[in-house]
Design a protein around this motif. Structure first.
Motif, PDB file in Angstrom:
ATOM      1  N   GLU A   1      47.134  59.048  47.485  1.00 54.10           N
ATOM      2  CA  GLU A   1      47.177  58.044  46.422  1.00 54.10           C
ATOM      3  C   GLU A   1      45.818  57.903  45.740  1.00 54.10           C
ATOM      4  O   GLU A   1      45.753  57.598  44.546  1.00 54.10           O
ATOM      5  CB  GLU A   1      47.673  56.706  46.971  1.00 54.10           C
TER       6      GLU A   1
ATOM      7  N   LEU B   1      47.326  57.502  52.054  1.00 55.61           N
ATOM      8  CA  LEU B   1      46.303  56.836  51.246  1.00 55.61           C
ATOM      9  C   LEU B   1      45.395  57.848  50.550  1.00 55.61           C
ATOM     10  O   LEU B   1      44.986  57.642  49.403  1.00 55.61           O
ATOM     11  CB  LEU B   1      45.488  55.889  52.118  1.00 55.61           C
TER      12      LEU B   1
ATOM     13  N   ALA C   1      40.037  53.860  49.309  1.00 56.17           N
ATOM     14  CA  ALA C   1      40.790  53.542  50.516  1.00 56.17           C
ATOM     15  C   ALA C   1      39.919  53.694  51.752  1.00 56.17           C
ATOM     16  O   ALA C   1      39.023  54.547  51.804  1.00 56.17           O
ATOM     17  CB  ALA C   1      42.023  54.432  50.632  1.00 56.17           C
TER      18      ALA C   1
ATOM     19  N   GLY D   1      43.278  50.858  49.388  1.00 60.90           N
ATOM     20  CA  GLY D   1      44.157  51.186  50.503  1.00 60.90           C
ATOM     21  C   GLY D   1      43.448  50.968  51.827  1.00 60.90           C
ATOM     22  O   GLY D   1      42.227  51.107  51.925  1.00 60.90           O
TER      23      GLY D   1
ATOM     24  N   LYS E   1      46.614  47.667  49.980  1.00 62.53           N
ATOM     25  CA  LYS E   1      47.834  48.383  50.343  1.00 62.53           C
ATOM     26  C   LYS E   1      47.618  49.082  51.673  1.00 62.53           C
ATOM     27  O   LYS E   1      46.739  49.925  51.804  1.00 62.53           O
ATOM     28  CB  LYS E   1      48.212  49.410  49.271  1.00 62.53           C
TER      29      LYS E   1
ATOM     30  N   LEU F   1      45.201  54.536  43.601  1.00 58.99           N
ATOM     31  CA  LEU F   1      44.321  53.574  44.249  1.00 58.99           C
ATOM     32  C   LEU F   1      42.885  53.845  43.806  1.00 58.99           C
ATOM     33  O   LEU F   1      42.502  54.997  43.572  1.00 58.99           O
ATOM     34  CB  LEU F   1      44.399  53.700  45.778  1.00 58.99           C
TER      35      LEU F   1
END
Length: 294
Positions: free
Chosen positions: A132, A129, A141, A95, A122, A138
Motif C-alpha cells: 500500500e 502495508l 507505515a 499503516g 490502518k 498510504l
C-alpha cells in the motif's frame, strides 16, 4: 476562469477605474480591460456600470465580488497550509502492525506538536502495508524490517525480541506439533520468522489458525487455545501477572526490527516530514535510503 482575472476584477472594483487598477497591478490598461471583458463573456453578464469618470459594480458585479473574495481567501489559506513549515495540517495516512510498542509515544508527541494534522491509522501485516505504501495508498507505515525494495526509504524505530507465548509455564518444541499456532495472516513478519525456524528444524505444526487482530490472538492464547509468536514487549504486562508465559526462540530468528517506511520518490509533504522528524527524534535514527536491488 483564471484566478488572476478575479484579482484584476477586485482591483478594478476597489478603484472604480481601469487606469488606477492597471497602475497598482503594473499592467497596461488594455490588458486590464481585455481581462474584464473576458470575465463578463464567461459569466454572460455585464459586471460594471461604465461612465465617463470610471466604472462601478452593478448587482451582478457585487455578487461576483463576494464570491471572488471567498475564493481568493481560500486560495491564500491553501497556500499558507502547504507553505507553513512549522504548522503542518491535513490528513496523514499511516499503516501499522499492531504490536509497535513505541507507537503511542510517537503519536502522542506528534499530536501535541501538530494538532491540525488528522492522523488516520490502518492496521495490517507487513507485506500488505508495504504494497500500500508502494501503491501510494498510504503515506507511510510501521512494518517489520528490514525491507529491501528499490522504491522504499526506511528508518529504524525499535529492535525487539520475539517470543513464543503460551498459557502455561511449561513448554517444549513438541507442543507446536500438538497445539494450534495462532498467527496473523500471511505476510506478517513475525509469522515469517517462526515459519523459517520451523522449516530449518523440520517442525510441522498441528494446525495454523489465522487472526487479524492482536486482541483476538492474545485472548485466544490466554484461553488455552494455542500458541503464538509476538514481540516480548507487547505481552510484558500479561506475562508479569501470569496471564501468559513467554519462551525464547533461537537466534537468528529471535531478533526483530520495526521500521517506518515511505515511498522515496513520492512528494514529501511538510506533514509527513514532521512525522519522520518526530520518529528520528525519538529513536535517534535517520531515514536510510536502501540501495537498489541488482
Amino acid at each position: 476562469m483564471d484566478l488572476n482575472d478575479l484579482n484584476i476584477f477586485q482591483t478594478v472594483a476597489k478603484h472604480e477605474s481601469v487606469s488606477k487598477a492597471a497602475l497598482e497591478l503594473n499592467y497596461v490598461q488594455s490588458n486590464v480591460t481585455a481581462r474584464i471583458k473576458l470575465l463578463e463573456k464567461e459569466l454572460q453578464t455585464p459586471l460594471f456600470y461604465r461612465h465617463k469618470r470610471g466604472m462601478i459594480l452593478n448587482t451582478e458585479g457585487k455578487r461576483l465580488l463576494e464570491h471572488s473574495r471567498e475564493i481568493l481567501s481560500k486560495m491564500e489559506e491553501l497556500k499558507r497550509a502547504f507553505q507553513d513549515k512549522t504548522n503542518p495540517s491535513g490528513v496523514l495516512e499511516i499503516g501499522i502492525v499492531e504490536t509497535v510498542i513505541a507507537l503511542p509515544e510517537i503519536l502522542s508527541s506528534y499530536n501535541s506538536k501538530y494538532p491540525d494534522v488528522e492522523l488516520s491509522l490502518k492496521a495490517g501485516v507487513t507485506d500488505q502495508l508495504l504494497q500500500e505504501v508502494v501503491d501510494m495508498k498510504l503515506d507511510g507505515a510501521f512494518v517489520t524490517g528490514p525491507i529491501r525494495h528499490p522504491l522504499i526509504d526506511q528508518v529504524e524505530v525499535i529492535q525487539e525480541k520475539l517470543v513464543l507465548v503460551t498459557k502455561g509455564s511449561g513448554f517444549s518444541v513438541e507442543d507446536i506439533t500438538t497445539k494450534p499456532l495462532l498467527l496473523y495472516n500471511k505476510g506478517c513478519g513475525y509469522r515469517g520468522r517462526l515459519e523459517s525456524w520451523m522449516k530449518v528444524e523440520g517442525i510441522i505444526p498441528k494446525q495454523v489458525m489465522e487472526f487479524g487482530t492482536f486482541g483476538t490472538i492474545i485472548g485466544s492464547v490466554a484461553a488455552g487455545i494455542g500458541i503464538t509468536i509476538l514481540p516480548e514487549s507487547s505481552v510484558a504486562d500479561l506475562a508479569a501477572n501470569g496471564t501468559v508465559f513467554c519462551h525464547r526462540i533461537p537466534e537468528p530468528y529471535r531478533e526483530v526490527t520495526t521500521i517506518f517506511i515511505r515511498r522515496k520518490d513520492a512528494y514529501l509533504t511538510n506533514t509527513l516530514q514532521c512525522f519522520i522528524d518526530e520518529i528520528e527524534a525519538r529513536t535517534g535514527q535517520a531515514l536510510a535510503r536502501q540501495p537498489e536491488l541488482t
